[in-house]
Design a protein around this motif. Sequence first.
Motif, PDB file in Angstrom:
ATOM      1  N   GLU A  57      62.304  38.985  43.488  1.00  0.00           N
ATOM      2  CA  GLU A  57      61.396  38.302  44.390  1.00  0.00           C
ATOM      3  C   GLU A  57      60.146  39.151  44.552  1.00  0.00           C
ATOM      4  O   GLU A  57      60.175  40.381  44.383  1.00  0.00           O
ATOM      5  CB  GLU A  57      62.053  38.088  45.758  1.00  0.00           C
ATOM      6  CG  GLU A  57      63.323  37.245  45.719  1.00  0.00           C
ATOM      7  CD  GLU A  57      63.973  37.113  47.086  1.00  0.00           C
ATOM      8  OE1 GLU A  57      63.325  37.526  48.091  1.00  0.00           O
ATOM      9  OE2 GLU A  57      65.099  36.608  47.167  1.00  0.00           O
ATOM     10  N   VAL A  58      59.045  38.495  44.869  1.00  0.00           N
ATOM     11  CA  VAL A  58      57.786  39.213  45.060  1.00  0.00           C
ATOM     12  C   VAL A  58      57.966  40.277  46.151  1.00  0.00           C
ATOM     13  O   VAL A  58      58.487  39.998  47.220  1.00  0.00           O
ATOM     14  CB  VAL A  58      56.653  38.239  45.438  1.00  0.00           C
ATOM     15  CG1 VAL A  58      55.379  39.016  45.781  1.00  0.00           C
ATOM     16  CG2 VAL A  58      56.381  37.270  44.301  1.00  0.00           C
ATOM     17  N   GLY A  59      57.545  41.497  45.841  1.00  0.00           N
ATOM     18  CA  GLY A  59      57.681  42.598  46.787  1.00  0.00           C
ATOM     19  C   GLY A  59      58.892  43.469  46.548  1.00  0.00           C
ATOM     20  O   GLY A  59      59.009  44.542  47.146  1.00  0.00           O
ATOM     21  N   ASP A  60      59.807  43.032  45.677  1.00  0.00           N
ATOM     22  CA  ASP A  60      60.993  43.835  45.379  1.00  0.00           C
ATOM     23  C   ASP A  60      60.598  45.149  44.700  1.00  0.00           C
ATOM     24  O   ASP A  60      59.660  45.204  43.902  1.00  0.00           O
ATOM     25  CB  ASP A  60      61.952  43.077  44.446  1.00  0.00           C
ATOM     26  CG  ASP A  60      62.824  42.096  45.194  1.00  0.00           C
ATOM     27  OD1 ASP A  60      62.754  42.063  46.438  1.00  0.00           O
ATOM     28  OD2 ASP A  60      63.579  41.350  44.540  1.00  0.00           O
ATOM     29  N   VAL A  61      61.345  46.202  45.008  1.00  0.00           N
ATOM     30  CA  VAL A  61      61.182  47.495  44.340  1.00  0.00           C
ATOM     31  C   VAL A  61      62.182  47.555  43.190  1.00  0.00           C
ATOM     32  O   VAL A  61      63.361  47.248  43.368  1.00  0.00           O
ATOM     33  CB  VAL A  61      61.442  48.663  45.319  1.00  0.00           C
ATOM     34  CG1 VAL A  61      61.420  50.001  44.577  1.00  0.00           C
ATOM     35  CG2 VAL A  61      60.405  48.658  46.429  1.00  0.00           C
ATOM     36  N   GLN A 117      55.267  41.837  41.248  1.00  0.00           N
ATOM     37  CA  GLN A 117      53.996  41.232  41.656  1.00  0.00           C
ATOM     38  C   GLN A 117      54.076  39.716  41.672  1.00  0.00           C
ATOM     39  O   GLN A 117      53.528  39.058  42.546  1.00  0.00           O
ATOM     40  CB  GLN A 117      52.896  41.691  40.706  1.00  0.00           C
ATOM     41  CG  GLN A 117      51.496  41.232  41.089  1.00  0.00           C
ATOM     42  CD  GLN A 117      50.456  41.785  40.133  1.00  0.00           C
ATOM     43  OE1 GLN A 117      50.733  41.989  38.951  1.00  0.00           O
ATOM     44  NE2 GLN A 117      49.265  42.040  40.631  1.00  0.00           N
ATOM     45  N   SER A 118      54.772  39.144  40.689  1.00  0.00           N
ATOM     46  CA  SER A 118      54.923  37.689  40.626  1.00  0.00           C
ATOM     47  C   SER A 118      56.156  37.337  39.807  1.00  0.00           C
ATOM     48  O   SER A 118      56.651  38.158  39.016  1.00  0.00           O
ATOM     49  CB  SER A 118      53.682  37.034  40.011  1.00  0.00           C
ATOM     50  OG  SER A 118      53.415  37.555  38.716  1.00  0.00           O
ATOM     51  N   VAL A 119      56.670  36.138  40.014  1.00  0.00           N
ATOM     52  CA  VAL A 119      57.853  35.651  39.305  1.00  0.00           C
ATOM     53  C   VAL A 119      57.470  34.391  38.550  1.00  0.00           C
ATOM     54  O   VAL A 119      56.909  33.451  39.125  1.00  0.00           O
ATOM     55  CB  VAL A 119      59.001  35.344  40.289  1.00  0.00           C
ATOM     56  CG1 VAL A 119      60.239  34.876  39.534  1.00  0.00           C
ATOM     57  CG2 VAL A 119      59.319  36.570  41.139  1.00  0.00           C
ATOM     58  N   PHE A 120      57.766  34.353  37.246  1.00  0.00           N
ATOM     59  CA  PHE A 120      57.424  33.201  36.423  1.00  0.00           C
ATOM     60  C   PHE A 120      58.544  32.169  36.429  1.00  0.00           C
ATOM     61  O   PHE A 120      59.670  32.453  36.854  1.00  0.00           O
ATOM     62  CB  PHE A 120      57.118  33.652  34.992  1.00  0.00           C
ATOM     63  CG  PHE A 120      55.951  34.603  34.910  1.00  0.00           C
ATOM     64  CD1 PHE A 120      54.648  34.158  35.043  1.00  0.00           C
ATOM     65  CD2 PHE A 120      56.167  35.963  34.711  1.00  0.00           C
ATOM     66  CE1 PHE A 120      53.576  35.035  34.982  1.00  0.00           C
ATOM     67  CE2 PHE A 120      55.104  36.848  34.640  1.00  0.00           C
ATOM     68  CZ  PHE A 120      53.808  36.376  34.771  1.00  0.00           C
ATOM     69  N   SER A 121      58.247  30.993  35.957  1.00  0.00           N
ATOM     70  CA  SER A 121      59.197  29.877  36.008  1.00  0.00           C
ATOM     71  C   SER A 121      60.458  30.141  35.184  1.00  0.00           C
ATOM     72  O   SER A 121      61.525  29.603  35.481  1.00  0.00           O
ATOM     73  CB  SER A 121      58.522  28.586  35.517  1.00  0.00           C
ATOM     74  OG  SER A 121      58.020  28.754  34.194  1.00  0.00           O
ATOM     75  N   ASP A 122      60.339  30.975  34.146  1.00  0.00           N
ATOM     76  CA  ASP A 122      61.511  31.277  33.321  1.00  0.00           C
ATOM     77  C   ASP A 122      62.313  32.452  33.846  1.00  0.00           C
ATOM     78  O   ASP A 122      63.272  32.905  33.207  1.00  0.00           O
ATOM     79  CB  ASP A 122      61.089  31.539  31.869  1.00  0.00           C
ATOM     80  CG  ASP A 122      60.171  32.755  31.748  1.00  0.00           C
ATOM     81  OD1 ASP A 122      59.754  33.292  32.795  1.00  0.00           O
ATOM     82  OD2 ASP A 122      59.861  33.155  30.603  1.00  0.00           O
ATOM     83  N   GLY A 123      61.913  32.985  35.028  1.00  0.00           N
ATOM     84  CA  GLY A 123      62.625  34.099  35.621  1.00  0.00           C
ATOM     85  C   GLY A 123      62.054  35.460  35.277  1.00  0.00           C
ATOM     86  O   GLY A 123      62.480  36.474  35.841  1.00  0.00           O
ATOM     87  N   ALA A 124      61.090  35.504  34.351  1.00  0.00           N
ATOM     88  CA  ALA A 124      60.467  36.783  33.997  1.00  0.00           C
ATOM     89  C   ALA A 124      59.647  37.306  35.175  1.00  0.00           C
ATOM     90  O   ALA A 124      59.131  36.530  35.987  1.00  0.00           O
ATOM     91  CB  ALA A 124      59.574  36.610  32.768  1.00  0.00           C
ATOM     92  N   LEU A 125      59.524  38.618  35.261  1.00  0.00           N
ATOM     93  CA  LEU A 125      58.836  39.249  36.376  1.00  0.00           C
ATOM     94  C   LEU A 125      57.586  39.980  35.903  1.00  0.00           C
ATOM     95  O   LEU A 125      57.576  40.577  34.829  1.00  0.00           O
ATOM     96  CB  LEU A 125      59.761  40.259  37.076  1.00  0.00           C
ATOM     97  CG  LEU A 125      61.109  39.749  37.563  1.00  0.00           C
ATOM     98  CD1 LEU A 125      61.925  40.899  38.133  1.00  0.00           C
ATOM     99  CD2 LEU A 125      60.940  38.652  38.601  1.00  0.00           C
TER     100      LEU A 125
END
Length: 263
Positions: free
Chosen positions: A79-83, A116-124
């Motif tokens: 998720e956005v903000g995860d370390v 920073q962001s999460v894409f529709s395919d689950g890539a970060l």
Amino acid sequence: MAADMRLPTIRKPVSQVDSAFDRKDLVVPGDVITSDTGFMRGHGTYVDEDKLTASVAGEVQRVDKLICVRPLKTRFNGEVGDVVVGRITERRRSAEDELTMREYLQEGDLISAEVQSVFSDGALSLHTRSLKYGKLGQGVLVQLSPSLIKRQKTHFHNLPCGASIILGNNGFVWLYPTPEQQEEEAGGFYTSLEPVGLSDREVISRLRNCLLALAAHKVLLYDTSVLYCYESSVQHQVKDILKPEVMEEIVMLTQQKLFEQEG
């Protein structure tokens, strides 16, 4: 031939904890969570004959009227903000960006970063733009289940025992000697390659074994639980922490301390 033996001993009485650590919040698929129709169905649940039922094995979590089940074992869904803590294997940006980044980071480097962001395919998409992120220097990497990492406001901790820890939401935990300079240069692209002293190595090794002990007993990992486990282990040698009977004793003492703190 030498043999390592432990004779039976009478353990110090540890009060039974009924409310927090009997794990009544754990369910398996098919368990009825509640018959109250006032609750909202969340992830890991389904409705069967007007009863909210668990569809996965995990921990029941309630937020207001929303009930969900957090799986005990699951793959990391960022998720956005995860370390996150990980190792660079390849790059996927433009050739110009790749050349620029190579001035600081190379394939094989261990880094800490933020989603920073999460894409529709689950890539970060990750970034290391803050000085607290970047290349990691001397330390030990421990890989655990992402489901055991407790989400907190900060996942960077300087522990009183003399070592620091980065609890990656992806289940990768980094242990390293606490830098002498407690300013932001302790992160970022500042990488200490100085030899680590024996006392620091012993502290880090003890912390590493404590993490494995907590994980084996499915205890959530955060700064307080790790520190309490460390304190409970000091009466044992580092190499003995992973012995089943010692591990059980240490974890029980840790749970007791956590219960007393919450109480």
